[in-house]
Write an enzyme that holds these catalytic residues in place. Structure first.
Site, PDB file in Angstrom:
ATOM      1  N   ASP A   1     -66.607 -48.098 -24.804  1.00  0.00           N
ATOM      2  CA  ASP A   1     -66.638 -46.701 -24.393  1.00  0.00           C
ATOM      3  C   ASP A   1     -67.496 -46.559 -23.141  1.00  0.00           C
ATOM      4  OD1 ASP A   1     -66.180 -43.727 -25.322  1.00  0.00           O
ATOM      5  OD2 ASP A   1     -68.290 -43.862 -24.755  1.00  0.00           O
TER       6      ASP A   1
ATOM      7  N   TYR B   1     -72.024 -42.898 -16.702  1.00  0.00           N
ATOM      8  CA  TYR B   1     -72.888 -43.976 -17.181  1.00  0.00           C
ATOM      9  C   TYR B   1     -73.076 -45.090 -16.155  1.00  0.00           C
ATOM     10  CZ  TYR B   1     -71.324 -42.032 -21.729  1.00  0.00           C
ATOM     11  OH  TYR B   1     -70.993 -41.222 -22.772  1.00  0.00           O
TER      12      TYR B   1
ATOM     13  N   LYS C   1     -64.337 -41.608 -19.052  1.00  0.00           N
ATOM     14  CA  LYS C   1     -64.424 -40.151 -19.120  1.00  0.00           C
ATOM     15  C   LYS C   1     -64.486 -39.516 -17.735  1.00  0.00           C
ATOM     16  CE  LYS C   1     -67.169 -40.679 -23.330  1.00  0.00           C
ATOM     17  NZ  LYS C   1     -67.671 -42.042 -23.056  1.00  0.00           N
TER      18      LYS C   1
ATOM     19  N   HIS D   1     -65.166 -35.209 -20.269  1.00  0.00           N
ATOM     20  CA  HIS D   1     -66.502 -35.480 -20.809  1.00  0.00           C
ATOM     21  C   HIS D   1     -67.167 -34.239 -21.404  1.00  0.00           C
ATOM     22  CE1 HIS D   1     -69.922 -38.636 -20.215  1.00  0.00           C
ATOM     23  NE2 HIS D   1     -70.074 -37.987 -21.349  1.00  0.00           N
TER      24      HIS D   1
END
Length: 363
Positions: free
Chosen positions: A93, A98, A128, A161
């Site tokens: 994921d 990130y 996302k 997101h």
């Protein structure tokens, strides 16, 4: 909810570099580039969940490795992902926020090179769409950029997101309060559907959506969301949302099922909960295993992050035992509280002026 169990063919480097699941693995005792002659070892069985709107009928492994790391280090993350693949993880994921797409892509390429997996098709990769790209004309370019960073031709799952748009520009958190904008849900979701039709993702979904916001998407969606990824743990069970998603055939994926302990945004409340410790001791399991087993028995999928190899293994060892009725009685008595309310997404001039509005009363 769950499809039939599938078999992961997990490969390990030859003796002297890695040992099997009966022994420890020395930390950083080799270079990944030095590996060769990768033999087959006994297989792992991990259940999959069927996604309702997946092109090609792709199923998702119920457990995934999260990649929201604090602190963030590309090299450490790439090595951790390679180790995760080596012990059996097949679901990863990621998110543009990130910064994990690049090291994940590099790890996938090396895993194929060294024979941990035969091809990218053995993995389930999620990423996302961040708020700054949550505009109808930016969705497709954002996904293409994620694919470029990942060195992949397609995603298995692409998620919105947050139910929030922001002024286009630099990706970062928190979103400046004066740049938070109401999302054009209809147009943004239409662009997400185009991503699936163009073959750039196998499934589409959302994250951090309430029942009300999901109802809105479902009212006009041609392709309904397959997944809603939200905070769920024994301390925040989300009963209302779970029942709603089940009725709409939407898979709920739990993020931070262990409370994200050790990160700046995380909490110790889950792992230090005395009730969960008591249950863990009774089963000779860890608190993490109790939390993940609980999520599995609720029909949830979940993403969990650990860069510690032993904990990676432990987190996979949840499918051959179960919780008792007495365990459930104790868990159901745990006081409920949203651990990550995300006040950062609330602004006096933005679309959500209170947590009540952000979560539509689900707080």
């Amino acid at each position: 909810m769950f499809a039939v169990v599938f078999i992961l063919h997990v490969r390990f480097p030859k003796a002297g570099i890695f040992v099997d699941s009966f022994g420890p693995v020395p930390a950083r005792c080799f270079s990944w580039a030095q590996m060769a002659d990768v033999p087959q070892v006994p297989t792992l069985s991990i259940p999959e969940v069927k996604l309702s709107s997946s092109s090609g009928g792709r199923n998702m492994p119920v457990i995934g490795m999260g990649t929201a790391a604090d602190p963030f280090d590309e090299t450490v993350m790439k090595e951790a992902i390679l180790e995760a693949i080596s012990v059996g993880y097949r679901h990863f994921d990621a998110a543009s926020l990130y910064k994990s797409e690049k090291p994940l892509g590099e790890a996938i390429a090396e895993a194929i090179k060294f024979g941990f997996i035969a091809s990218r098709d053995e993995l389930f990769i999620t990423s996302k769409l961040w708020c700054t790209d949550a505009h109808p004309d930016l969705v497709l370019p954002a996904l293409k950029n994620s694919l470029r960073m990942l060195q992949l031709e397609y995603l298995d799952l692409y998620l919105i997101h947050w139910p929030l748009s922001a002024k286009p520009g630099k990706i970062g958190f928190p979103v400046p309060k004066d740049e938070q904008l109401a999302m054009d849900f209809n147009s943004v979701w239409a662009a997400m559907e185009d991503c699936l039709r163009f073959g750039l993702t196998k499934s589409i979904g959302v994250s951090n959506f309430s029942c009300k916001k999901l109802e809105n998407i479902l009212s006009f969606a041609t392709i309904p969301p397959s997944v809603n990824q939200v905070e769920i743990s024994p301390l925040w069970r989300q009963q209302k949302l779970r029942e709603f998603c089940k009725s709409k055939n939407i898979v709920l994926t739990a993020y931070s099922p262990l409370g994200a302990k050790g990160t700046r945004w995380g909490t110790n409340e889950v792992m230090d909960n005395e009730t969960l410790k008591e249950i863990a001791n009774a089963h000779n399991k860890t608190v993490a295993q109790v939390c993940l087993r609980w999520a599995f028995e609720q029909g949830l999928s979940f993403v969990v992050k650990s860069f510690n190899k032993e904990r990676m293994r432990e987190n996979l060892q949840i499918f051959d035992w179960g919780l008792s009725l007495d365990d459930y009685k104790k868990i159901n008595e745990i006081k409920q509280r949203r651990l990550f309310p995300k006040l950062e997404m609330v602004s006096p001039n933005g679309p959500f002026k209170s947590l009540e509005e952000l979560w539509d009363g689900e707080i």
